[in-house]
Design a protein around this motif. Structure first.
Motif, PDB file in Angstrom:
ATOM      1  N   VAL A  33     -14.653   8.380   0.259  1.00 40.67           N
ATOM      2  CA  VAL A  33     -14.541   9.454   1.242  1.00 40.67           C
ATOM      3  C   VAL A  33     -13.186  10.148   1.191  1.00 40.67           C
ATOM      4  O   VAL A  33     -13.080  11.302   1.589  1.00 40.67           O
ATOM      5  CB  VAL A  33     -14.836   8.966   2.685  1.00 40.67           C
ATOM      6  CG1 VAL A  33     -16.296   8.577   2.820  1.00 40.67           C
ATOM      7  CG2 VAL A  33     -13.935   7.833   3.100  1.00 40.67           C
ATOM      8  N   LYS A  34     -12.149   9.447   0.719  1.00 38.20           N
ATOM      9  CA  LYS A  34     -10.817  10.052   0.605  1.00 38.20           C
ATOM     10  C   LYS A  34     -10.065   9.366  -0.512  1.00 38.20           C
ATOM     11  O   LYS A  34     -10.328   8.216  -0.849  1.00 38.20           O
ATOM     12  CB  LYS A  34      -9.999   9.886   1.900  1.00 38.20           C
ATOM     13  CG  LYS A  34     -10.509  10.675   3.066  1.00 38.20           C
ATOM     14  CD  LYS A  34     -10.181  12.132   2.943  1.00 38.20           C
ATOM     15  CE  LYS A  34     -10.727  12.865   4.153  1.00 38.20           C
ATOM     16  NZ  LYS A  34     -10.459  14.267   4.126  1.00 38.20           N
ATOM     17  N   ARG A  35      -9.075  10.078  -1.049  1.00 35.11           N
ATOM     18  CA  ARG A  35      -8.216   9.556  -2.098  1.00 35.11           C
ATOM     19  C   ARG A  35      -6.848  10.174  -1.898  1.00 35.11           C
ATOM     20  O   ARG A  35      -6.738  11.353  -1.586  1.00 35.11           O
ATOM     21  CB  ARG A  35      -8.801   9.972  -3.445  1.00 35.11           C
ATOM     22  CG  ARG A  35      -7.915   9.819  -4.619  1.00 35.11           C
ATOM     23  CD  ARG A  35      -8.545  10.403  -5.850  1.00 35.11           C
ATOM     24  NE  ARG A  35      -9.771   9.675  -6.122  1.00 35.11           N
ATOM     25  CZ  ARG A  35     -10.369   9.630  -7.289  1.00 35.11           C
ATOM     26  NH1 ARG A  35      -9.892  10.312  -8.297  1.00 35.11           N
ATOM     27  NH2 ARG A  35     -11.459   8.940  -7.461  1.00 35.11           N
ATOM     28  N   GLY A  36      -5.795   9.385  -2.036  1.00 29.39           N
ATOM     29  CA  GLY A  36      -4.457   9.940  -1.908  1.00 29.39           C
ATOM     30  C   GLY A  36      -3.410   8.860  -1.726  1.00 29.39           C
ATOM     31  O   GLY A  36      -3.690   7.683  -1.856  1.00 29.39           O
ATOM     32  N   ILE A  37      -2.197   9.288  -1.387  1.00 32.68           N
ATOM     33  CA  ILE A  37      -1.121   8.348  -1.130  1.00 32.68           C
ATOM     34  C   ILE A  37      -1.115   8.001   0.355  1.00 32.68           C
ATOM     35  O   ILE A  37      -1.680   8.730   1.185  1.00 32.68           O
ATOM     36  CB  ILE A  37       0.251   8.904  -1.573  1.00 32.68           C
ATOM     37  CG1 ILE A  37       0.634  10.157  -0.796  1.00 32.68           C
ATOM     38  CG2 ILE A  37       0.268   9.144  -3.074  1.00 32.68           C
ATOM     39  CD1 ILE A  37       2.057  10.638  -1.039  1.00 32.68           C
ATOM     40  N   HIS A  38      -0.482   6.896   0.682  1.00 32.97           N
ATOM     41  CA  HIS A  38      -0.471   6.379   2.052  1.00 32.97           C
ATOM     42  C   HIS A  38      -0.089   7.448   3.077  1.00 32.97           C
ATOM     43  O   HIS A  38      -0.799   7.652   4.057  1.00 32.97           O
ATOM     44  CB  HIS A  38       0.488   5.185   2.129  1.00 32.97           C
ATOM     45  CG  HIS A  38       0.729   4.704   3.515  1.00 32.97           C
ATOM     46  ND1 HIS A  38      -0.157   3.894   4.178  1.00 32.97           N
ATOM     47  CD2 HIS A  38       1.756   4.927   4.364  1.00 32.97           C
ATOM     48  CE1 HIS A  38       0.316   3.638   5.385  1.00 32.97           C
ATOM     49  NE2 HIS A  38       1.472   4.241   5.526  1.00 32.97           N
TER      50      HIS A  38
ATOM     51  N   MET B   3       0.826  -1.190   0.000  1.00 36.33           N
ATOM     52  CA  MET B   3       0.000   0.000   0.000  1.00 36.33           C
ATOM     53  C   MET B   3       0.866   1.248   0.000  1.00 36.33           C
ATOM     54  O   MET B   3       0.489   2.233  -0.596  1.00 36.33           O
ATOM     55  CB  MET B   3      -0.940  -0.028   1.195  1.00 36.33           C
ATOM     56  CG  MET B   3      -1.934  -1.143   1.053  1.00 36.33           C
ATOM     57  SD  MET B   3      -3.255  -1.398   2.235  1.00 36.33           S
ATOM     58  CE  MET B   3      -3.553   0.087   3.055  1.00 36.33           C
ATOM     59  N   ARG B   4       1.993   1.183   0.678  1.00 35.38           N
ATOM     60  CA  ARG B   4       2.853   2.364   0.742  1.00 35.38           C
ATOM     61  C   ARG B   4       3.423   2.748  -0.610  1.00 35.38           C
ATOM     62  O   ARG B   4       3.768   3.895  -0.829  1.00 35.38           O
ATOM     63  CB  ARG B   4       3.991   2.128   1.728  1.00 35.38           C
ATOM     64  CG  ARG B   4       3.528   2.070   3.152  1.00 35.38           C
ATOM     65  CD  ARG B   4       4.681   1.852   4.069  1.00 35.38           C
ATOM     66  NE  ARG B   4       4.232   1.813   5.439  1.00 35.38           N
ATOM     67  CZ  ARG B   4       5.003   1.564   6.449  1.00 35.38           C
ATOM     68  NH1 ARG B   4       6.273   1.310   6.267  1.00 35.38           N
ATOM     69  NH2 ARG B   4       4.523   1.554   7.669  1.00 35.38           N
ATOM     70  N   ASN B   5       3.531   1.786  -1.522  1.00 33.27           N
ATOM     71  CA  ASN B   5       4.097   2.060  -2.834  1.00 33.27           C
ATOM     72  C   ASN B   5       3.039   2.311  -3.906  1.00 33.27           C
ATOM     73  O   ASN B   5       3.366   2.442  -5.074  1.00 33.27           O
ATOM     74  CB  ASN B   5       4.998   0.901  -3.269  1.00 33.27           C
ATOM     75  CG  ASN B   5       6.195   0.758  -2.353  1.00 33.27           C
ATOM     76  OD1 ASN B   5       6.742   1.740  -1.881  1.00 33.27           O
ATOM     77  ND2 ASN B   5       6.587  -0.460  -2.079  1.00 33.27           N
ATOM     78  N   SER B   6       1.788   2.371  -3.509  1.00 35.82           N
ATOM     79  CA  SER B   6       0.705   2.606  -4.470  1.00 35.82           C
ATOM     80  C   SER B   6       0.720   4.045  -4.952  1.00 35.82           C
ATOM     81  O   SER B   6       1.083   4.964  -4.219  1.00 35.82           O
ATOM     82  CB  SER B   6      -0.646   2.314  -3.823  1.00 35.82           C
ATOM     83  OG  SER B   6      -0.715   0.970  -3.417  1.00 35.82           O
ATOM     84  N   ASP B   7       0.318   4.228  -6.211  1.00 36.33           N
ATOM     85  CA  ASP B   7       0.208   5.582  -6.754  1.00 36.33           C
ATOM     86  C   ASP B   7      -0.917   6.355  -6.083  1.00 36.33           C
ATOM     87  O   ASP B   7      -0.815   7.558  -5.865  1.00 36.33           O
ATOM     88  CB  ASP B   7      -0.045   5.548  -8.261  1.00 36.33           C
ATOM     89  CG  ASP B   7       1.150   5.039  -9.033  1.00 36.33           C
ATOM     90  OD1 ASP B   7       2.291   5.248  -8.581  1.00 36.33           O
ATOM     91  OD2 ASP B   7       0.938   4.412 -10.086  1.00 36.33           O
ATOM     92  N   GLN B   8      -2.003   5.635  -5.769  1.00 39.87           N
ATOM     93  CA  GLN B   8      -3.150   6.280  -5.148  1.00 39.87           C
ATOM     94  C   GLN B   8      -3.996   5.231  -4.451  1.00 39.87           C
ATOM     95  O   GLN B   8      -4.158   4.118  -4.945  1.00 39.87           O
ATOM     96  CB  GLN B   8      -3.985   6.996  -6.213  1.00 39.87           C
ATOM     97  CG  GLN B   8      -4.996   7.933  -5.633  1.00 39.87           C
ATOM     98  CD  GLN B   8      -5.616   8.794  -6.694  1.00 39.87           C
ATOM     99  OE1 GLN B   8      -6.644   8.424  -7.218  1.00 39.87           O
ATOM    100  NE2 GLN B   8      -4.992   9.910  -7.002  1.00 39.87           N
ATOM    101  N   LEU B   9      -4.523   5.588  -3.292  1.00 38.31           N
ATOM    102  CA  LEU B   9      -5.414   4.717  -2.539  1.00 38.31           C
ATOM    103  C   LEU B   9      -6.782   5.372  -2.460  1.00 38.31           C
ATOM    104  O   LEU B   9      -6.885   6.602  -2.367  1.00 38.31           O
ATOM    105  CB  LEU B   9      -4.875   4.501  -1.121  1.00 38.31           C
ATOM    106  CG  LEU B   9      -3.517   3.814  -1.029  1.00 38.31           C
ATOM    107  CD1 LEU B   9      -2.954   3.951   0.373  1.00 38.31           C
ATOM    108  CD2 LEU B   9      -3.640   2.365  -1.405  1.00 38.31           C
TER     109      LEU B   9
END
Length: 56
Positions: free
Chosen positions: A16-21, A1-7
């Protein structure tokens, strides 16, 4: 998850939210709470409103 482009953080099927870890953990919302549960730092899930924030 920490290396994802976006969560994407969903609650009751709604985004409810979108962004990096790092940003989501720093935000203090639902994602941070779920991350702390994952790490074993807490087992308490606070009441969260539909924007993903803990009420004050």
């Amino acid at each position: 998850m920490r290396n994802s482009d976006q969560l994407l953080v969903l609650k009751d099927g709604a985004l409810v939210k979108r962004g990096i870890h790092e940003d989501l953990v720093d935000d203090g919302g639902l994602y941070e709470t779920l991350w702390r549960i994952h790490l074993g730092e807490t087992d308490i899930v606070p009441e969260i409103d539909h924007e993903g924030e803990s009420p004050n």
